[in-house]
Write a protein that holds these residues in place. Structure first.
Motif, PDB file in Angstrom:
ATOM      1  N   ASP A   4       1.000  -1.365   0.151  1.00 14.70           N
ATOM      2  CA  ASP A   4       0.225   0.588   0.073  1.00 14.70           C
ATOM      3  C   ASP A   4       0.557   1.338  -0.447  1.00 14.70           C
ATOM      4  OD1 ASP A   4      -1.735  -1.485   0.147  1.00 14.70           O
ATOM      5  OD2 ASP A   4      -2.098  -1.687   2.362  1.00 14.70           O
ATOM      6  N   GLU A   5       2.164   0.987   0.188  1.00 14.26           N
ATOM      7  CA  GLU A   5       2.933   2.107   0.350  1.00 14.26           C
ATOM      8  C   GLU A   5       3.146   3.260  -1.288  1.00 14.26           C
ATOM      9  OE1 GLU A   5       8.062   3.129   1.468  1.00 14.26           O
ATOM     10  OE2 GLU A   5       6.825   1.517   1.911  1.00 14.26           O
ATOM     11  N   PRO A   6       3.069   4.197  -1.327  1.00 12.57           N
ATOM     12  CA  PRO A   6       2.490   4.857  -2.581  1.00 12.57           C
ATOM     13  C   PRO A   6       4.564   4.654  -3.197  1.00 12.57           C
ATOM     14  CG  PRO A   6       2.114   6.409  -0.778  1.00 12.57           C
ATOM     15  CD  PRO A   6       2.164   5.620  -0.297  1.00 12.57           C
ATOM     16  N   MET A   7       4.785   4.883  -4.202  1.00  7.03           N
ATOM     17  CA  MET A   7       5.631   4.637  -5.243  1.00  7.03           C
ATOM     18  C   MET A   7       5.749   5.538  -6.269  1.00  7.03           C
ATOM     19  SD  MET A   7       8.081   3.336  -3.368  1.00  7.03           S
ATOM     20  CE  MET A   7       8.899   3.020  -4.921  1.00  7.03           C
ATOM     21  N   LYS A  21       2.057  15.954  -8.719  1.00  6.94           N
ATOM     22  CA  LYS A  21       0.852  16.910  -7.513  1.00  6.94           C
ATOM     23  C   LYS A  21      -0.062  15.131  -6.850  1.00  6.94           C
ATOM     24  CE  LYS A  21      -2.972  18.019  -9.465  1.00  6.94           C
ATOM     25  NZ  LYS A  21      -3.423  17.263  -8.837  1.00  6.94           N
ATOM     26  N   ASN A  22       0.608  14.417  -7.568  1.00  2.05           N
ATOM     27  CA  ASN A  22      -0.379  13.548  -7.313  1.00  2.05           C
ATOM     28  C   ASN A  22       0.165  12.383  -6.901  1.00  2.05           C
ATOM     29  OD1 ASN A  22      -2.247  13.677  -8.690  1.00  2.05           O
ATOM     30  ND2 ASN A  22      -2.147  12.331 -10.734  1.00  2.05           N
ATOM     31  N   TYR A  23       1.632  12.199  -6.342  1.00  2.00           N
ATOM     32  CA  TYR A  23       2.661  11.483  -5.764  1.00  2.00           C
ATOM     33  C   TYR A  23       2.432  12.442  -4.641  1.00  2.00           C
ATOM     34  CZ  TYR A  23       6.562   9.252  -4.207  1.00  2.00           C
ATOM     35  OH  TYR A  23       7.432   8.238  -3.013  1.00  2.00           O
ATOM     36  N   ARG A  24       2.656  13.178  -4.475  1.00  2.00           N
ATOM     37  CA  ARG A  24       2.177  14.229  -2.873  1.00  2.00           C
ATOM     38  C   ARG A  24       1.306  13.875  -2.113  1.00  2.00           C
ATOM     39  NH1 ARG A  24       2.719  20.693  -2.489  1.00  2.00           N
ATOM     40  NH2 ARG A  24       2.291  20.905  -0.381  1.00  2.00           N
ATOM     41  N   SER A  25      -0.285  14.327  -2.575  1.00  2.00           N
ATOM     42  CA  SER A  25      -0.916  13.513  -2.097  1.00  2.00           C
ATOM     43  C   SER A  25      -1.257  12.276  -1.983  1.00  2.00           C
ATOM     44  CB  SER A  25      -1.931  13.745  -3.019  1.00  2.00           C
ATOM     45  OG  SER A  25      -2.135  15.246  -3.666  1.00  2.00           O
ATOM     46  N   GLN A  26      -0.281  11.317  -2.303  1.00  2.00           N
ATOM     47  CA  GLN A  26      -0.692   9.866  -2.204  1.00  2.00           C
ATOM     48  C   GLN A  26       0.283   9.944  -0.853  1.00  2.00           C
ATOM     49  OE1 GLN A  26       1.402   7.517  -4.783  1.00  2.00           O
ATOM     50  NE2 GLN A  26      -0.943   7.396  -6.281  1.00  2.00           N
ATOM     51  N   LEU A  27       1.277  10.607  -1.041  1.00  2.00           N
ATOM     52  CA  LEU A  27       1.916  10.548   0.528  1.00  2.00           C
ATOM     53  C   LEU A  27       1.439  11.535   1.565  1.00  2.00           C
ATOM     54  CD1 LEU A  27       5.227  11.315  -0.689  1.00  2.00           C
ATOM     55  CD2 LEU A  27       4.770   9.769   0.487  1.00  2.00           C
ATOM     56  N   GLU A  28       0.442  12.091   1.727  1.00  2.00           N
ATOM     57  CA  GLU A  28       0.477  12.679   2.493  1.00  2.00           C
ATOM     58  C   GLU A  28      -1.173  12.112   2.899  1.00  2.00           C
ATOM     59  OE1 GLU A  28       0.878  17.421   1.344  1.00  2.00           O
ATOM     60  OE2 GLU A  28      -0.670  16.687   0.384  1.00  2.00           O
ATOM     61  N   ARG A  29      -1.679  11.463   2.417  1.00  2.00           N
ATOM     62  CA  ARG A  29      -2.801  10.979   2.475  1.00  2.00           C
ATOM     63  C   ARG A  29      -2.460   9.622   3.889  1.00  2.00           C
ATOM     64  NH1 ARG A  29      -4.861  11.581  -2.043  1.00  2.00           N
ATOM     65  NH2 ARG A  29      -4.057   9.962  -3.066  1.00  2.00           N
ATOM     66  N   ALA A  30      -1.347   8.972   3.048  1.00  2.00           N
ATOM     67  CA  ALA A  30      -0.651   8.019   3.572  1.00  2.00           C
ATOM     68  C   ALA A  30      -0.248   8.291   4.946  1.00  2.00           C
ATOM     69  CB  ALA A  30       0.747   6.884   2.731  1.00  2.00           C
ATOM     70  N   GLY A  32      -1.675  10.821   6.849  1.00  2.00           N
ATOM     71  CA  GLY A  32      -2.314  11.118   7.702  1.00  2.00           C
ATOM     72  C   GLY A  32      -3.122   9.814   8.191  1.00  2.00           C
ATOM     73  N   ASP A  33      -2.816   8.544   7.241  1.00  2.00           N
ATOM     74  CA  ASP A  33      -3.889   7.577   7.864  1.00  2.00           C
ATOM     75  C   ASP A  33      -3.473   6.937   9.174  1.00  2.00           C
ATOM     76  OD1 ASP A  33      -4.690   5.424   8.002  1.00  2.00           O
ATOM     77  OD2 ASP A  33      -4.051   3.792   6.559  1.00  2.00           O
ATOM     78  N   ALA A  42       6.423   5.945   8.663  1.00  2.00           N
ATOM     79  CA  ALA A  42       5.751   6.925   8.661  1.00  2.00           C
ATOM     80  C   ALA A  42       6.805   7.577   8.574  1.00  2.00           C
ATOM     81  CB  ALA A  42       5.260   7.505   9.515  1.00  2.00           C
ATOM     82  N   ALA A  43       8.169   7.635   9.477  1.00  2.00           N
ATOM     83  CA  ALA A  43       9.168   8.257   8.977  1.00  2.00           C
ATOM     84  C   ALA A  43       9.672   8.513   7.747  1.00  2.00           C
ATOM     85  CB  ALA A  43      10.517   7.765   9.916  1.00  2.00           C
ATOM     86  N   GLU A  44       9.855   7.386   7.346  1.00  2.00           N
ATOM     87  CA  GLU A  44      10.369   6.935   5.190  1.00  2.00           C
ATOM     88  C   GLU A  44       9.313   7.795   3.992  1.00  2.00           C
ATOM     89  OE1 GLU A  44      12.088   5.893   1.907  1.00  2.00           O
ATOM     90  OE2 GLU A  44      12.912   5.967   4.222  1.00  2.00           O
TER      91      GLU A  44
END
Length: 70
Positions: A4-7, A21-30, A32-33, A42-44
Motif C-alpha cells: 500500500d506504500e505509495p511509489m 502533485k499526485n504523488y505528493r497527495s498520495q504521501l500526504e494521505r498515507a 494522515g492515515d 511513517a518516517a520514511e
C-alpha cells in the motif's frame, strides 16, 4: 515497504508536474492515515514527502528564473 506504500512511477526529477502533485497527495494521505501515522514507515514517508516538496520548490524557482542555492 508494503504493497500500500505509495511509489512514484519514475524518479522525482523525471515526474511531470501532474505526477509529482499526485504523488505528493498520495504521501500526504498515507501519512494522515491513523494506522500509518505513528508506524515506523511513517518516517520514511515523511522523508519522501520532504523530497517531493523540495522538487516542487525547485521547479517554482526555475519557473520564476530565480537562482537555486545549493
Amino acid at each position: 515497504m508494503t504493497a500500500d506504500e505509495p511509489m512514484p512511477p519514475h524518479p522525482l526529477h523525471a515526474l511531470t508536474t501532474y505526477e509529482l502533485k499526485n504523488y505528493r497527495s498520495q504521501l500526504e494521505r498515507a501519512i494522515g492515515d491513523r494506522q500509518v501515522g505513528n508506524a515506523p514507515i511513517a518516517a520514511e514517508l515523511r522523508t519522501r514527502l520532504d523530497e517531493v516538496l523540495a522538487e516542487q520548490q525547485q521547479r517554482v524557482r526555475i519557473r520564476h528564473g530565480r537562482q537555486i542555492s545549493l
